[in-house]
Design an enzyme around this catalytic site. Structure first.
Site, PDB file in Angstrom:
ATOM      1  NE  ARG A  60      -4.286  -1.363   0.168  1.00  0.00           N
ATOM      2  CZ  ARG A  60      -4.447  -2.368  -0.693  1.00  0.00           C
ATOM      3  NH1 ARG A  60      -3.536  -2.619  -1.612  1.00  0.00           N
ATOM      4  NH2 ARG A  60      -5.543  -3.105  -0.664  1.00  0.00           N
ATOM      5  CG  HIS A 101      -3.132  -0.812  -6.908  1.00  0.00           C
ATOM      6  ND1 HIS A 101      -3.538  -0.150  -5.777  1.00  0.00           N
ATOM      7  CD2 HIS A 101      -3.241  -2.129  -6.594  1.00  0.00           C
ATOM      8  CE1 HIS A 101      -3.892  -1.016  -4.839  1.00  0.00           C
ATOM      9  NE2 HIS A 101      -3.716  -2.241  -5.321  1.00  0.00           N
TER      10      HIS A 101
HETATM   11  P1  NDP Z   1      -1.875 -11.492   5.053  1.00  0.00           P
HETATM   12  O1  NDP Z   1      -2.833 -10.911   6.030  1.00  0.00           O
HETATM   13  O2  NDP Z   1      -2.063 -12.912   4.628  1.00  0.00           O
HETATM   14  O3  NDP Z   1      -0.386 -11.377   5.640  1.00  0.00           O
HETATM   15  C1  NDP Z   1       0.072 -10.265   6.318  1.00  0.00           C
HETATM   16  C2  NDP Z   1       1.491 -10.541   6.834  1.00  0.00           C
HETATM   17  O4  NDP Z   1       2.001  -9.307   7.362  1.00  0.00           O
HETATM   18  C3  NDP Z   1       1.557 -11.574   7.943  1.00  0.00           C
HETATM   19  O5  NDP Z   1       2.695 -12.387   7.801  1.00  0.00           O
HETATM   20  C4  NDP Z   1       1.686 -10.693   9.190  1.00  0.00           C
HETATM   21  O6  NDP Z   1       2.392 -11.291  10.276  1.00  0.00           O
HETATM   22  C5  NDP Z   1       2.508  -9.547   8.672  1.00  0.00           C
HETATM   23  N1  NDP Z   1       2.347  -8.368   9.519  1.00  0.00           N
HETATM   24  C6  NDP Z   1       1.223  -7.683   9.812  1.00  0.00           C
HETATM   25  N2  NDP Z   1       1.484  -6.665  10.648  1.00  0.00           N
HETATM   26  C7  NDP Z   1       2.808  -6.715  10.903  1.00  0.00           C
HETATM   27  C8  NDP Z   1       3.686  -5.938  11.704  1.00  0.00           C
HETATM   28  N3  NDP Z   1       3.252  -4.898  12.433  1.00  0.00           N
HETATM   29  N4  NDP Z   1       4.997  -6.275  11.717  1.00  0.00           N
HETATM   30  C9  NDP Z   1       5.452  -7.328  11.010  1.00  0.00           C
HETATM   31  N5  NDP Z   1       4.674  -8.122  10.243  1.00  0.00           N
HETATM   32  C10 NDP Z   1       3.365  -7.807  10.185  1.00  0.00           C
HETATM   33  O7  NDP Z   1      -1.871 -10.518   3.798  1.00  0.00           O
HETATM   34  P2  NDP Z   1      -1.676 -10.872   2.247  1.00  0.00           P
HETATM   35  O8  NDP Z   1      -0.377 -11.579   2.096  1.00  0.00           O
HETATM   36  O9  NDP Z   1      -2.890 -11.537   1.709  1.00  0.00           O
HETATM   37  O10 NDP Z   1      -1.626  -9.405   1.605  1.00  0.00           O
HETATM   38  C11 NDP Z   1      -0.674  -8.442   2.007  1.00  0.00           C
HETATM   39  C12 NDP Z   1      -1.032  -7.085   1.413  1.00  0.00           C
HETATM   40  O11 NDP Z   1      -0.745  -7.045   0.020  1.00  0.00           O
HETATM   41  C13 NDP Z   1      -2.512  -6.695   1.456  1.00  0.00           C
HETATM   42  O12 NDP Z   1      -2.861  -6.222   2.739  1.00  0.00           O
HETATM   43  C14 NDP Z   1      -2.611  -5.635   0.388  1.00  0.00           C
HETATM   44  O13 NDP Z   1      -2.409  -4.368   0.962  1.00  0.00           O
HETATM   45  C15 NDP Z   1      -1.461  -5.956  -0.562  1.00  0.00           C
HETATM   46  N6  NDP Z   1      -1.950  -6.348  -1.900  1.00  0.00           N
HETATM   47  C16 NDP Z   1      -1.533  -5.619  -2.978  1.00  0.00           C
HETATM   48  C17 NDP Z   1      -1.910  -5.977  -4.257  1.00  0.00           C
HETATM   49  C18 NDP Z   1      -1.420  -5.219  -5.442  1.00  0.00           C
HETATM   50  O14 NDP Z   1      -1.871  -5.483  -6.563  1.00  0.00           O
HETATM   51  N7  NDP Z   1      -0.502  -4.301  -5.279  1.00  0.00           N
HETATM   52  C19 NDP Z   1      -2.783  -7.142  -4.507  1.00  0.00           C
HETATM   53  C20 NDP Z   1      -3.150  -7.850  -3.309  1.00  0.00           C
HETATM   54  C21 NDP Z   1      -2.738  -7.453  -2.053  1.00  0.00           C
HETATM   55  P3  NDP Z   1       1.808 -12.566  11.061  1.00  0.00           P
HETATM   56  O15 NDP Z   1       2.080 -13.726  10.130  1.00  0.00           O
HETATM   57  O16 NDP Z   1       2.634 -12.614  12.294  1.00  0.00           O
HETATM   58  O17 NDP Z   1       0.343 -12.305  11.287  1.00  0.00           O
HETATM   59  C1  OXD Z   2      -5.762  -5.916  -3.107  1.00  0.00           C
HETATM   60  C2  OXD Z   2      -5.238  -4.999  -4.093  1.00  0.00           C
HETATM   61  O1  OXD Z   2      -5.719  -5.606  -1.924  1.00  0.00           O
HETATM   62  O2  OXD Z   2      -5.584  -5.134  -5.270  1.00  0.00           O
HETATM   63  O3  OXD Z   2      -6.217  -7.005  -3.506  1.00  0.00           O
HETATM   64  O4  OXD Z   2      -4.431  -4.140  -3.776  1.00  0.00           O
END
Ligand code: NDP
Ligand code: OXD
Length: 310
Positions: A225, A273
């Site tokens: 993000r 994006h």
């Molecule tokens: P998940 O919720 O599956 O994973 C999040 C990860 O981040 C977990 O490993 C979590 O740790 C870690 N995390 C959260 N908070 C912290 C913190 N404070 N410090 C360290 N680690 C932290 O998310 P996804 O993998 O499904 O997606 C990640 C992000 O990707 C989405 O939120 C979205 O914003 C972005 N995205 C972007 C897209 C694009 O096209 N650019 C498309 C899809 C998604 P823990 O394992 O310990 O819980």
């Molecule tokens: C998502 C994205 O969160 O597209 O899936 O960024």
């Protein structure tokens, strides 16, 4: 017959309607702003909720997000008592793996330099290092981060991830956890990939302090993000040569405004994006399985923990 209301500024309502109706022929799909009788709406499938329209649907049962990230759905626009389900889908993961692996390989094999050299007609050979000597650090080893980590590890890269909750190393991927292990993780990240959810704890995490802890000449890939990045700090770090390059798919303001310095920066790659786009056919399958679970009174898969923020 139950009704789902679809609302998105960018996803095709026709493709989603067809995909949802193929999965659940007994579901009526309405597309915003044609909501019909508000009391007949059972489910909402949305990218964002820019107004308070969800509060006017008295029998709404579940809000499904078209995206994996739900930071923009955790405000007052989505009534707190409603379950919020995020998009977790193999096709979304596949797309992110392609994007991250492609961008890592592009830098590992010096492609930005070769592209520049071709424009200037220069024949200069750069070292070809082995992937095992390139340290990749992935912030966030969730659905997307862990799949990217596995794919890069399979190519031979030295991969580590940083998470919130401590856990054991996973199939050769080193795991660092919490604030106390963040510095050690950053110090071994030649290429830093951000795949964190945007929460109060992660907002602005890609700032000058973080950049100062990376090895000199590191590369940043932010596919999470725009709110994770302090843009001014990145421009400074690139200017000082602390960072060699940044690949940015997400921005504080989207679309990235005309004239923004990232558009023309020689060491910034901008994509709009698109790291991974939600696929209507596979995405509708996930939404349908959530609706089936709700109908059966079972726990909803991929329900967001509002307290945690992801
Ligand atoms: P998940 O919720 O599956 O994973 C999040 C990860 O981040 C977990 O490993 C979590 O740790 C870690 N995390 C959260 N908070 C912290 C913190 N404070 N410090 C360290 N680690 C932290 O998310 P996804 O993998 O499904 O997606 C990640 C992000 O990707 C989405 O939120 C979205 O914003 C972005 N995205 C972007 C897209 C694009 O096209 N650019 C498309 C899809 C998604 P823990 O394992 O310990 O819980
Ligand atoms: C998502 C994205 O969160 O597209 O899936 O960024």
């Amino acid at each position: 017959m139950q009704t789902l209301l679809f609302r998105s500024p960018s996803d095709s309502p026709d493709r989603w309607r067809a995909a949802l109706e193929a999965e659940l022929p007994d579901l009526r799909v309405r597309v915003w702003p044609d909501i019909g009788p508000p009391e007949a709406v059972d489910y909402a499938l949305i990218w964002a909720s820019p107004d308070r329209m969800l509060h006017d649907l008295p029998n709404l049962r579940v809000v499904f997000s078209l995206g994996a990230g739900v930071d923009h759905l955790l405000g007052p626009e989505v009534p707190e008592h409603l379950p919020l389900v995020r998009m977790v889908d193999p096709a979304l993961t596949e797309g992110m793996v392609e994007y991250v692996v492609y961008q890592v390989l592009r830098h590992h094999r010096h492609m930005p330099a070769y592209e520049r050299q071709q424009r200037d007609g220069e024949w200069i050979v750069h070292d070809q290092s082995r992937p095992g000597s390139r340290r990749i650090g992935i912030l966030g080893l969730g659905r997307l981060g862990s799949a990217c980590a596995r794919a890069l590890h399979a190519l031979g890269f030295d991969v580590a991830g940083h998470v919130r909750t401590p856990r054991a190393a996973d199939d050769g991927i080193a795991v660092f956890a919490g604030e106390e292990q963040l510095d050690a993780f950053l110090a071994r990240s030649d290429i830093l990939v951000c795949l964190l959810p945007l929460t109060e704890a992660t907002r602005g995490i890609l700032d000058r302090d973080t950049f100062a802890k990376l090895p000199d000449g590191a590369v940043l890939i932010n596919a999470a993000r725009g709110g994770h990045l302090v843009e001014e700090d990145l421009l400074l770090a690139l200017g000082e040569g602390r960072l060699a390059h940044a690949v940015l798919d997400v921005f504080r303001e989207e679309p990235l405004p005309a004239g923004h310095p990232f558009w023309s920066h020689p060491h910034v790659t901008v994509t709009p994006h698109v790291a991974s786009l939600t696929n209507p056919v596979t995405g509708a399958r996930q939404v349908a399985s959530g609706i089936r679970a709700d109908r059966a009174g079972e726990p909803l898969p991929n329900r967001v923990d509002r307290e945690r923020g992801y």
